[in-house]
Design a protein around this motif. Structure first.
Motif, PDB file in Angstrom:
ATOM      1  N   VAL A 347     -26.383   6.398   8.357  1.00 48.51           N
ATOM      2  CA  VAL A 347     -26.004   5.140   9.003  1.00 48.51           C
ATOM      3  C   VAL A 347     -24.961   4.409   8.161  1.00 48.51           C
ATOM      4  O   VAL A 347     -24.004   3.831   8.691  1.00 48.51           O
ATOM      5  N   LEU A 373     -30.806  -3.192   8.105  1.00 50.49           N
ATOM      6  CA  LEU A 373     -30.923  -2.427   9.344  1.00 50.49           C
ATOM      7  C   LEU A 373     -32.251  -1.705   9.548  1.00 50.49           C
ATOM      8  O   LEU A 373     -32.571  -1.357  10.694  1.00 50.49           O
ATOM      9  N   THR A 382     -33.175  -1.254  14.841  1.00 47.52           N
ATOM     10  CA  THR A 382     -32.036  -0.352  14.849  1.00 47.52           C
ATOM     11  C   THR A 382     -32.468   0.967  15.478  1.00 47.52           C
ATOM     12  O   THR A 382     -33.518   1.517  15.129  1.00 47.52           O
ATOM     13  N   MET A 395     -25.420   4.692  16.761  1.00 45.57           N
ATOM     14  CA  MET A 395     -26.453   3.720  16.368  1.00 45.57           C
ATOM     15  C   MET A 395     -26.188   2.378  17.045  1.00 45.57           C
ATOM     16  O   MET A 395     -25.054   2.047  17.395  1.00 45.57           O
ATOM     17  N   SER A 397     -27.944  -1.787  16.718  1.00 46.76           N
ATOM     18  CA  SER A 397     -28.936  -2.650  16.079  1.00 46.76           C
ATOM     19  C   SER A 397     -28.851  -4.042  16.684  1.00 46.76           C
ATOM     20  O   SER A 397     -27.787  -4.490  17.122  1.00 46.76           O
ATOM     21  N   CYS A 422     -22.913  -1.836  16.966  1.00 46.06           N
ATOM     22  CA  CYS A 422     -23.021  -0.782  17.977  1.00 46.06           C
ATOM     23  C   CYS A 422     -21.918   0.235  17.709  1.00 46.06           C
ATOM     24  O   CYS A 422     -20.732  -0.094  17.793  1.00 46.06           O
ATOM     25  N   THR A 436     -30.071   0.005  25.521  1.00 41.44           N
ATOM     26  CA  THR A 436     -30.564  -1.055  24.628  1.00 41.44           C
ATOM     27  C   THR A 436     -31.118  -2.220  25.435  1.00 41.44           C
ATOM     28  O   THR A 436     -32.174  -2.788  25.100  1.00 41.44           O
TER      29      THR A 436
END
Length: 494
Positions: A347, A373, A382, A395, A397, A422, A436
């Motif tokens: 990440v 995160l 996340t 990823m 969050s 994002c 999401t």
């Protein structure tokens, strides 16, 4: 040195105003009035206003607070550049920040007499910055002692490992820090959120938890904080602090506590050899390096309408609003899962590559990524996308920031999620963000918010976000650089 925070709030914007103490006519004889025998609360001598207000019924306290809130309308700093050009910044004009003026240099040449002083010219110029670097290269020596407070107040460095002091800070912020203009919603900070967000990140300094107490009662009535940050500003990496949570009790509007808090946190930060800072507020101060806007996606339309968070437009009914904001029941992205500690390194690599495209962005270590995160219940979430080969490719969050509903007959709170980062590489951006939204709705969130920073503009309108009324201004203290468009901002100042 600076202030923040966080979010769109009257108490945060209070820092811009150089307040004057109300001075009564001392020494004048007051006409004595006969006390009723039942007025036992009217003690002789000066009264503690906090104790007097707290002794009233809760309903009466709310009425008084609402009246004070309405009375304060129009007294805060400007919310637009046009208003800012007419505003006098007595405090900020003494600080190393770019100036906001009413004219550009071409207008000045044809308007002002030749004999006008350079100080007047500087104050009228709307400073157009094209260079990079510190505004003050030689800072004065750092004083050893704290700045003076009015005699009834004392400084206190909060120990946030102490649960009682942490709870005191939560109460101060929740009752005084942020509030909607119609006095209906107030942000609610949990102890866990404060420890995560602004008080105990990697490299944090306890002396940067700067509080003010009433000397007699020890009541906490003021606070400001700073956390360490490394920011990339265009191509230059700078060690600085992020300043947030400037908060002064509502009943101390006339005590000039906020400017002293700012100067004191400046002093404490400079003791560590740091002369730059980043901060944000909804007010226009001298002078924003970027202006961003909040957008909101409804997840619970009925509740948002009942709380006046959204209103129905002319041709919109509640049933149409429910249908318009409907989401699928299940997510589409294969391999979408919560981030774990094993994902920290990959990440960090995704973020490092992603943030290269922006003119203002954080430089995050492995410890930073782990702190900011890794999921914490009710604080930060996340999700990563893991491919069939076990590679993390994407990823997203978001953090949780609820509000308390004030004086509402049905609803007690509003649960909001705010997107942080994002990164979409293998998964289409719209699909990742829609998934999401689906996750957040299933978990009981009422609204999902995003600022128009980074690549967020690409999904706002397609996913039916509505433009909010609140702007957030970004500032740098003692650093000069050109203005930055919102899509080139790579950091969310929470």
């Amino acid at each position: 040195m600076f202030t923040s925070l966080a979010a769109p709030m009257p108490e945060n914007t209070f820092m811009a105003k150089h307040l004057e103490e109300n001075k009564g006519a001392e020494g004048k004889k007051k006409k004595k009035t006969k006390k009723h025998k039942d007025q036992t609360w009217a003690k002789e001598g000066p009264q503690d206003p906090f104790e007097m207000l707290d002794s009233l019924p809760e309903e009466k306290q709310q009425e008084i607070q609402k009246a004070l809130h309405l009375f304060s309308f129009g007294q805060g700093p400007p919310k637009s550049l046009l208003e800012a050009q007419k505003h006098t910044y007595r405090f900020w004009d003494t600080q190393p920040v770019p100036k906001i003026g009413m004219m550009d240099s071409a207008q000045l040449e044809t308007t002002l007499p030749v004999c006008i002083s350079t100080n007047v010219i500087h104050s009228l110029l709307d400073e157009k910055v094209t260079s990079y670097g510190p505004i003050k290269t030689e800072m004065p020596s750092v004083r050893e002692e704290s700045y003076s407070l009015p005699q009834e107040f004392i400084w206190d460095t909060l120990d946030l490992d102490n649960q009682k002091q942490l709870r005191e800070l939560c109460d101060l912020l929740n009752e005084n820090y942020t509030e909607e203009d119609d006095n209906t919603l107030r942000l609610h900070y949990s102890p866990q959120f404060l420890l995560w967000r602004a008080l105990c990140p990697p490299g944090g300094q306890s002396q940067w938890h700067c509080g003010v107490r009433v000397n007699s009662s020890q009541k906490l009535v003021g606070f400001i904080s700073a956390i360490p940050a490394t920011m990339k500003v265009f191509d230059i990496e700078l060690k600085m602090v992020e300043v947030n949570f400037l908060c002064v009790h509502k009943k101390l509007r006339s005590k000039r506590v906020a400017p002293v808090l700012i100067k004191e946190i400046t002093r404490r930060v400079r003791q560590q050899g740091i002369s730059q800072a980043v901060y944000s507020t909804s007010a226009v101060l001298p002078k924003p390096i970027a202006t961003c806007r909040y957008w909101h996606r409804s997840l619970n339309p009925r509740k948002l309408i009942e709380l006046n968070f959204f209103s129905l437009t002319h041709n919109m009914t509640l049933q149409r609003a429910l249908k318009l904001n409907r989401l699928p029941e299940t997510t589409k992205t294969t391999g979408l899962r919560p981030m774990t500690v094993q994902d920290v390194q990959v990440v960090q690599a995704l973020l490092k590559e992603h943030l290269k495209a922006f003119h203002l962005s954080p430089v995050l270590t492995l410890e930073d990524v782990e702190h900011w995160l890794l999921p914490q219940d009710g604080v930060i979430d996340t999700y990563v996308v893991e491919s069939m080969t076990g590679t993390v490719t994407d990823m997203v969050s978001f953090y949780t920031l609820p509000s308390t509903a004030l004086n509402h007959p049905v609803h007690k709170d509003l649960k909001a999620a705010c997107v942080l980062y994002c990164i979409s590489k293998a998964t289409p951006l719209l699909q990742l963000m829609e998934d999401t939204l689906i996750i957040c709705k299933a978990r009981g969130f009422d609204v999902f918010s995003a600022m128009d920073v980074m690549d967020n503009k690409a999904f706002l309108e397609p996913l039916k976000f509505r433009m909010g009324e609140v702007h957030k201004q970004y500032y740098l203290y003692n650093w000069r650089c050109p203005e930055i468009s919102s899509d080139k901002v790579g950091v969310v100042l929470k």
